[in-house]
Design an enzyme around this catalytic site. Structure first.
Site, PDB file in Angstrom:
ATOM      1  N   ARG A 192       0.845  -1.189   0.000  1.00  0.00           N
ATOM      2  CA  ARG A 192       0.000   0.000   0.000  1.00  0.00           C
ATOM      3  C   ARG A 192       0.877   1.234   0.000  1.00  0.00           C
ATOM      4  O   ARG A 192       1.792   1.345   0.814  1.00  0.00           O
ATOM      5  CB  ARG A 192      -0.838   0.062   1.287  1.00  0.00           C
ATOM      6  CG  ARG A 192      -1.960  -0.868   1.331  1.00  0.00           C
ATOM      7  CD  ARG A 192      -2.972  -0.474   2.376  1.00  0.00           C
ATOM      8  NE  ARG A 192      -2.445   0.019   3.630  1.00  0.00           N
ATOM      9  CZ  ARG A 192      -3.210   0.445   4.624  1.00  0.00           C
ATOM     10  NH1 ARG A 192      -4.520   0.452   4.493  1.00  0.00           N
ATOM     11  NH2 ARG A 192      -2.686   0.860   5.757  1.00  0.00           N
ATOM     12  N   THR A 241      -1.389   7.482  -0.119  1.00  0.00           N
ATOM     13  CA  THR A 241      -2.699   7.376  -0.785  1.00  0.00           C
ATOM     14  C   THR A 241      -3.454   6.110  -0.383  1.00  0.00           C
ATOM     15  O   THR A 241      -4.653   5.985  -0.636  1.00  0.00           O
ATOM     16  CB  THR A 241      -2.528   7.327  -2.324  1.00  0.00           C
ATOM     17  OG1 THR A 241      -1.792   6.121  -2.639  1.00  0.00           O
ATOM     18  CG2 THR A 241      -1.757   8.522  -2.834  1.00  0.00           C
ATOM     19  N   ASP A 248       0.707  -3.655  12.138  1.00  0.00           N
ATOM     20  CA  ASP A 248       1.115  -4.028  10.776  1.00  0.00           C
ATOM     21  C   ASP A 248       1.436  -5.524  10.726  1.00  0.00           C
ATOM     22  O   ASP A 248       2.414  -5.993  11.317  1.00  0.00           O
ATOM     23  CB  ASP A 248       2.338  -3.200  10.374  1.00  0.00           C
ATOM     24  CG  ASP A 248       2.641  -3.367   8.882  1.00  0.00           C
ATOM     25  OD1 ASP A 248       2.598  -2.350   8.169  1.00  0.00           O
ATOM     26  OD2 ASP A 248       2.904  -4.513   8.436  1.00  0.00           O
ATOM     27  N   ASP A 300       4.908  -6.545   9.170  1.00  0.00           N
ATOM     28  CA  ASP A 300       6.033  -6.261  10.075  1.00  0.00           C
ATOM     29  C   ASP A 300       6.092  -7.250  11.227  1.00  0.00           C
ATOM     30  O   ASP A 300       7.168  -7.666  11.645  1.00  0.00           O
ATOM     31  CB  ASP A 300       5.925  -4.826  10.618  1.00  0.00           C
ATOM     32  CG  ASP A 300       6.285  -3.782   9.565  1.00  0.00           C
ATOM     33  OD1 ASP A 300       6.966  -4.148   8.586  1.00  0.00           O
ATOM     34  OD2 ASP A 300       5.868  -2.627   9.721  1.00  0.00           O
TER      35      ASP A 300
HETATM   36  C1  PRP Z   1      -1.219  -4.929   4.253  1.00  0.00           C
HETATM   37  C2  PRP Z   1      -2.094  -6.177   4.324  1.00  0.00           C
HETATM   38  C3  PRP Z   1      -2.937  -6.036   3.078  1.00  0.00           C
HETATM   39  C4  PRP Z   1      -3.127  -4.554   2.963  1.00  0.00           C
HETATM   40  C5  PRP Z   1      -4.497  -4.215   3.456  1.00  0.00           C
HETATM   41  O1  PRP Z   1      -0.175  -5.124   3.385  1.00  0.00           O
HETATM   42  O2  PRP Z   1      -1.388  -7.358   4.395  1.00  0.00           O
HETATM   43  O3  PRP Z   1      -2.335  -6.581   1.915  1.00  0.00           O
HETATM   44  O4  PRP Z   1      -2.139  -3.944   3.790  1.00  0.00           O
HETATM   45  O5  PRP Z   1      -4.747  -2.872   3.287  1.00  0.00           O
HETATM   46  P1  PRP Z   1      -5.869  -2.329   2.289  1.00  0.00           P
HETATM   47  O6  PRP Z   1      -7.090  -3.152   2.541  1.00  0.00           O
HETATM   48  O7  PRP Z   1      -6.018  -0.902   2.712  1.00  0.00           O
HETATM   49  O8  PRP Z   1      -5.349  -2.454   0.886  1.00  0.00           O
HETATM   50  P2  PRP Z   1       0.922  -3.994   3.099  1.00  0.00           P
HETATM   51  O9  PRP Z   1       0.486  -3.140   1.955  1.00  0.00           O
HETATM   52  O10 PRP Z   1       1.248  -3.296   4.380  1.00  0.00           O
HETATM   53  O11 PRP Z   1       2.150  -4.833   2.574  1.00  0.00           O
HETATM   54  P3  PRP Z   1       3.010  -5.943   3.332  1.00  0.00           P
HETATM   55  O12 PRP Z   1       2.144  -7.166   3.484  1.00  0.00           O
HETATM   56  O13 PRP Z   1       4.145  -6.170   2.404  1.00  0.00           O
HETATM   57  O14 PRP Z   1       3.435  -5.401   4.663  1.00  0.00           O
HETATM   58  N1  URA Z   2      -2.292  -3.422   6.927  1.00  0.00           N
HETATM   59  C1  URA Z   2      -1.920  -3.927   8.141  1.00  0.00           C
HETATM   60  O1  URA Z   2      -0.972  -4.720   8.233  1.00  0.00           O
HETATM   61  N2  URA Z   2      -2.618  -3.536   9.220  1.00  0.00           N
HETATM   62  C2  URA Z   2      -3.658  -2.683   9.147  1.00  0.00           C
HETATM   63  O2  URA Z   2      -4.267  -2.375  10.190  1.00  0.00           O
HETATM   64  C3  URA Z   2      -4.020  -2.176   7.890  1.00  0.00           C
HETATM   65  C4  URA Z   2      -3.324  -2.570   6.794  1.00  0.00           C
END
Ligand code: PRP
Ligand code: URA
Length: 210
Positions: free
Chosen positions: A105, A109, A201, A204
Site C-alpha cells: 500500500r 494514498t 502491521d 512487520d
Molecule cells: C497490508 C495487508 C494487506 C493490505 C491491506 O499489506 O497485508 O495486503 O495492507 O490494506 P488495504 O485493505 O487498505 O489495501 P501492506 O500493503 O502493508 O504490505 P506488506 O504485506 O508487504 O506489509
Molecule cells: N495493513 C496492516 O498490516 N494492518 C492494518 O491495520 C491495515 C493494513
C-alpha cells in the site's frame, strides 16, 4: 456475502486474542503460529461452502461412501502478509496450488501497488481462495480480485483474519460475486488506514521488519 467466523464462539477467539496482544506479538514464533492456526480454522470453516463428490473407499470390512472436496483449489497469497496463512491452508488442502500476488500500500494514498504476480496454470478452471490477514480499505483485495478475474477466474473467495467495515463494503460493492470470510470484524480505520483495534502491521509482525 460476508461471513464473520467469530460470531460463533470457538478456539478461534483464543488465537485472535493472542495476535492482537502487544505482549504476545513480541514472540514472533507464537505470532506466526497463531496466524497459521487461524488460517487452518478458517480453511475448515470455508470447506463447508465447497462442492463435494461421493467416492467409495475400501475398509478392511467393506466399502464406505465418503464425500470429498470436488473443487480444484488455488490458494492465492497477497504478499507479504498473506504468506503467513499459506501453510495453515495447505495443512488442510495439501493438493492446492499456490499463487502469489505482490502488493504494497502506498503510505500516503493507501492505493495498492502491484510488484509481482505468479499464478498457477489453468487457474481459470479452479476455485481461488485469496488469503491476506488484513482487509483495511479493501484496495489490495479489490485489485487482487480484479487481477484474477482478468486471468479468467470466476470462482473466487476472499479470506482475511481481521476485516474493517470500510474494506468489507468496498469488496462487496466492487465484487458482489466474491464471498468474503473474516475471522473477526473490527470497528473502523484510523487516519493512517490502520484497522482499529486491529493488530498493527501484520507484515512487520510476521517478518520482523519494524
Ligand atoms: C497490508 C495487508 C494487506 C493490505 C491491506 O499489506 O497485508 O495486503 O495492507 O490494506 P488495504 O485493505 O487498505 O489495501 P501492506 O500493503 O502493508 O504490505 P506488506 O504485506 O508487504 O506489509
Ligand atoms: N495493513 C496492516 O498490516 N494492518 C492494518 O491495520 C491495515 C493494513
Amino acid at each position: 456475502m460476508l461471513y464473520v467466523l467469530d460470531k460463533q464462539n470457538s478456539v478461534l477467539g483464543n488465537f485472535i486474542k493472542e495476535i492482537r496482544s502487544v505482549e504476545v506479538q513480541n514472540d514472533p514464533l507464537r505470532f506466526r503460529k497463531n496466524i497459521e492456526r487461524i488460517a487452518q480454522v478458517m480453511c475448515y470453516e470455508i470447506s463447508k461452502t465447497l462442492n463435494y463428490k461421493t467416492e467409495s473407499v475400501k475398509t478392511p470390512l467393506g466399502v464406505a461412501p465418503t464425500n470429498v472436496v470436488a473443487d480444484k483449489i488455488v490458494v492465492a497469497s497477497i504478499l507479504r502478509a498473506g504468506l503467513g496463512m499459506v501453510n495453515g491452508m495447505l495443512s488442510l488442502v495439501p493438493s492446492a496450488k499456490v499463487g502469489h500476488i505482490g502488493m504494497y500500500r502506498d503510505e500516503e494514498t493507501f492505493e495498492p501497488q502491484e510488484y509481482y504476480c505468479k499464478l498457477p496454470d489453468k487457474i481459470e478452471e479452479k476455485l481461488v481462495l485469496i488469503v491476506d490477514p488484513m482487509l483495511a480499505t479493501g484496495g489490495s483485495a479489490c485489485d487482487a480480485i480484479t487481477r484474477l478475474k482478468d486471468r479468467g477466474c470466476k470462482n473466487i473467495k476472499f479470506m482475511a483474519v481481521i476485516g474493517a467495515p470500510e474494506g468489507v463494503s468496498k469488496v462487496a460493492e466492487t465484487h458482489p460475486d466474491v464471498q468474503i470470510f473474516v475471522s473477526t470484524l473490527d470497528r473502523c480505520l484510523n487516519e493512517n488506514g490502520y484497522i482499529l483495534p486491529g493488530l498493527g502491521d501484520a507484515g512487520d509482525r510476521l517478518f520482523g521488519t519494524k
